[in-house]
Each structure stands twice: as structure tokens, then as C-alpha cells.
Design an enzyme around this catalytic site. Sequence first.
Site, PDB file in Angstrom:
ATOM      1  CE  LYS A  40      -2.230  -1.452   3.690  1.00  0.00           C
ATOM      2  NZ  LYS A  40      -1.753  -2.861   3.782  1.00  0.00           N
ATOM      3  CB  THR A  41       3.683   2.363   2.149  1.00  0.00           C
ATOM      4  OG1 THR A  41       2.896   2.279   3.341  1.00  0.00           O
ATOM      5  CG2 THR A  41       4.612   3.562   2.237  1.00  0.00           C
ATOM      6  CB  THR A  91      -4.846  -3.532   8.074  1.00  0.00           C
ATOM      7  OG1 THR A  91      -5.014  -2.901   9.348  1.00  0.00           O
ATOM      8  CG2 THR A  91      -3.420  -3.287   7.585  1.00  0.00           C
ATOM      9  CG  ASP A 126       0.142   3.460   6.978  1.00  0.00           C
ATOM     10  OD1 ASP A 126      -0.794   2.752   6.531  1.00  0.00           O
ATOM     11  OD2 ASP A 126       1.224   2.990   7.344  1.00  0.00           O
ATOM     12  NE  ARG A 137       6.007  -4.215   5.479  1.00  0.00           N
ATOM     13  CZ  ARG A 137       4.961  -3.529   5.922  1.00  0.00           C
ATOM     14  NH1 ARG A 137       4.325  -3.947   7.001  1.00  0.00           N
ATOM     15  NH2 ARG A 137       4.558  -2.436   5.294  1.00  0.00           N
TER      16      ARG A 137
END
Length: 347
Positions: free
Chosen positions: A76-77, A170, A121, A229
Amino acid sequence: MIQRNDPAIETPERTVDAGADEPERAFEVGLRPQSLAEFVGQNALKANLSILMDAAKGRGEPIEHVLFYGNPGLGKTTLAHIISKEMEAQIKITSGPALERVGDLAAILSNLQKGDILFIDEIHRLNKTIEEVLYPAMEDYALDLVVGKGPTARTLRLNLEKFTIIGATTRLSLLSSPLRDRFGMTYHLNFYENEDMEKILKRSGQILGVETEPEAVSELAKRSRRTPRIANRLLRRVRDFAAVKSDGRITKPTAEEALKMLEIDEHGLDQVDRHILQTLIQKFNGGPVGLGTLAAATQEEADTIEDVCEPFLIQLGFLQRTPRGRVATEKAYEHLGVGMPELGKKG
């Protein structure tokens, strides 16, 4: 003016998890794709996002507000940074918990230039007052402020430059409907396929200058919980192991030995995942059991179980959520090498 050290806003160099140490931040930032073409996976999302950006550039306007949701570590980032690069826009970074006062948000919004991007975020953690200030800012590009108190109080409207808010969460269900409806596009990031995970690991290995065998890359991909990640972090750990215990090359035996030391099994389950399944099976006969009870029995936070462990266990078919609680499946019994009760097989 907002200073660079304002706690409510972050510069692009400070966009990785706040709890991570500096080497970990540099590691993750260095491996991020810089364009949609480099971004692996999420093909339907990329196609729609590309059209959205091309259309906005054709009109000479900022793109509409965008909301990304999905499990942690799916990109997302990274996508927010890619949008800023492809739209040639400045990006400002903040998070829901960092915006404690209306003044924090007002200062950030009033300093945005035309086309700038504000990335928020954990947007589901915005408090209600901050959220209400966002409504006119997102819809009318205006900031409504109350000046003074009591009978002398008056409303002041400040016009803002046209900007874009990119939200990431999330927990989509925790966003209020009025806020969710003000985003022009909402995108869901799915878990990645093994083929995409292998491409990501190969790219990361090349950036890190690590020689990796295809079999080792495949093994790492299978155990990365289908999350980039986690894949990159496992690659880093295995790289360290190979440098100390071998000749620096990541072979399949080296990767398997390193992952065994890290207690990551062939499905990507770690010690916490297995502990949850073992507790569910051994203490509660496979369930059903409520989340609070399971959290107390495993001594894990309920949010950790629900947000981090459960989605992957459900994806693998090891766990089911039912109206009565969590239930271990037959696959979970088989994976742990435990015989399933006859009653459980019948149900």
C-alpha cells in the site's frame, strides 16, 4: 509553516513502520519498486490505476482520492510512492494516530500545493473530529474552521489547492461510510501468487547483490506467507546465514537450514501460528472457541491473532471463523501430525 520534524507529518525517508530500526527501514525502502512497470503482481489493480493516472494527466488535474486496503506488507505504501512519482507530485506522509488535533491537519492541508499527495496510513484510526474536517477538504477543497468561542464564534472557510489524499488501511470495515464514500477509487490488495513472489525475490536478490539458486528462491517464496515484506525480510535473514555458515550463495539446502533455525515451516507458519493451532486443538478440542478466550490461552493480543495470524491461516485452510468461534480444520490436524477426533471429522 510545518517543519520537517513535525510529529504529525513524515518525509518520504520516514515511511517504513515506526517500530522498525534504521537498518530495517533503509532495507525496505531500498527494495521498493519505483514505477508501476517494476511493481510485481496485483495486475488488475495496476491496470485500473494506470488508466486513472493517465486520464488525470491528460486533463492536467491531480488524480482522485484513492483508498488502498489489505493485509500488512502487500504494497500500500509502495503504491502511494509510485503514484507520486508517476504523477510528478510531492508526497507528504502521516498516519491516523499522528493526527491528534484539528490544528495538525489544518496546518498540513493549508501547506499542500496543487497536485500534492497526502498519504494517510492507518486511516481507520483517525478520530471523529479530524475525520469531519476532512470531508469538505476532500470534496470541496476547503477547510472550515471555527474562530473564537461563545457568542463571538464564527466560521471561517479557507480555500485549498487541489490535492490528492491516498489512504491505507488494514481494517476497511472500521472506516465510516461518509469517509469511505469520498474516495474516488478503492482498491483491495490481495495476497500474492507464488510465481509473483519468486519474481519479487529474484529482483530483491539482484538489488542486494546476492547470488540465489532458483530452487532456493522457490523455497523462500513458498514460506513467505504470500507477502512481499515478509519475503524480503526472510531473504535478508537467509543472506546473513549464508554469509556466516556458507560461501554467501543462497542454495536450497542453505535456505532450508536457515528457515529451520528461524522456525519457519514449509507452509510459512512461524512459532506463533503453530502455537495458536496447537492451543486450539489441544486445549479446546479444535474449537469452536471465541477470539478473547483464544487470546488469553495463547497469551497473544487479540488484534495480533485477528489481523496478523488468522488471515493467512484461513487462506491456507487451517482455520475457520464460525458464528460460534474459531475452529481448526482437518488440514490443521494433518499439518501438526495430530489425529482428528471422529466427531470433528463427522462435522
